[in-house]
Scaffold this motif. Sequence first.
Motif: not given
Length: 386
Positions: A275-280
Motif C-alpha cells: 500500500s505504501k510502495f505500490g509493489q508486491t
Amino acid sequence: MVKQKFGRTQSYARAVNNELVIEQLRERDYSATDLAENLCLSHATISSILKGLLDKGIIKISYSISKAGKGRKQVYYSLDEDYGIIIVVSLSDNRYNITISNIKEKVLYREEKEIERYDVAIIYELVLHLKRILAKDSLNNILLRNIIIAVPGRVNSVTNELQLSKHFDRDLFYGKNNIRTIFENHFDTPVMMENDINLSIIGEMKSGCLTGVENAMLVYIDNGMGGALLINGKFYGGSSGYAGEIGLMQCDFNGQSSYLDEFASLRSIKEYAKSKFGQTFKVDGLVEEYKKKGELYNYINETARLVGRKLRDIIEILNVSTIVISGRVVLFGEDYLNCIREETNKSQNECLIQFSQLVNNSKLIGAMSKSVDNSIPHLARATVKI
C-alpha cells in the motif's frame, strides 16, 4: 484368577522395561552392563530384554570391545536402522516438505516444493508422489512404520484433525477429504497430524534453545503467527491442543482493533508495504528495504513492539523464563529483536528473549522425535504378548 492377573502384571512390566531400553538406545549405543546400571534392573532382566529385541530386529549388536585384563568382550547395542522408516510431511504456509528417516532419526530422503494454497488435488498429488518415492530401490524393502503430518493451523489433539487454517481449502477439514483420512486410505500405517509450532517446540526442547528449560514459550512469526508453551519441563497443549496461539490475541494498533496476526505477521507487513510502495514484496525484498532504515524499518519495528507488549502479558501471567522467536522475522536481525525486548523488559518478571538457532529445522527435529515416540510403545510391546 490371581495367577492370571499376575501374568498380566508381569507382561506389562516387561513391556515398560522394553520401552525404557529402547529410549536409552535412542540416545546412543549401550552395553548390557550400562543399561542395567542406568535402569536399575538385573543383568538377567536386561539380557532377556535385549534378546527379545534382537530377535524382533528392533535392535542390533553395534560393536564389541575387549575389556582390559579380561577374555570376554563387552557388546554394545543400538537401534536397528533397517527396522523401519518414518515419514514427515510438512505442509507449511508457502511450501511442502517431505522427509524420510529411519528410526534412528537419520534422514534418508528429503525434498520440497513451493505451494501457494492447498486443495484436494494437491494433497492427492502429494500422496501419489510419496508412493513413487517409497517404490525406490533404496526404500521399498524397509517397512513404513509411521507418517506424521505437520500443518499450520489448529489441530484438535483429541480428534487429530485440522480444524482451522487459512492455507487450506475447507474441503480438507472434514469427511473423506480430510488430509489425515486421505493419507490413511493410501498407506497401511498409523498417521498423525500435528500443529507445526507444537512440533517446533519439541525440536527446541530436544536440540535447541529450550534444552533443559522448564517454563518457556516458542513464538513463530512468518506469513502467519503461532506459539507453543513449555510448562514444568513438558509441552503444554491445553484441552484441545490450541494453547499458545498468540496470533489470535486481540490488540489495538494504529487506531485499529483486530488479532495480533493481522498486524504483526509477515503477510500483514507485506500488505502494508504494497500500500505504501505500490509493489508486491517477497520476504527477501522486505528485509532489504528494512535494512535501509526508512519508513518500512520504523513500521516493522512498531509491529515488533506490539508483539513485545503481548509477550509481556504472557510473561506476567505464566512467569516463563525464556521466549524463543522463530520464523522468517529472524531475518530482520537484532534491531527487530531489541524492539521486542524493549517491551518485555518492562515486565516485573525476568525473561530471556532470543531468536531460534534451529529456525525451520526445529519442526523437522520435533516431528521425527514425536514420530519415534509414538512408535516406541508399539516397538516395545512387539516382544511381549499382553
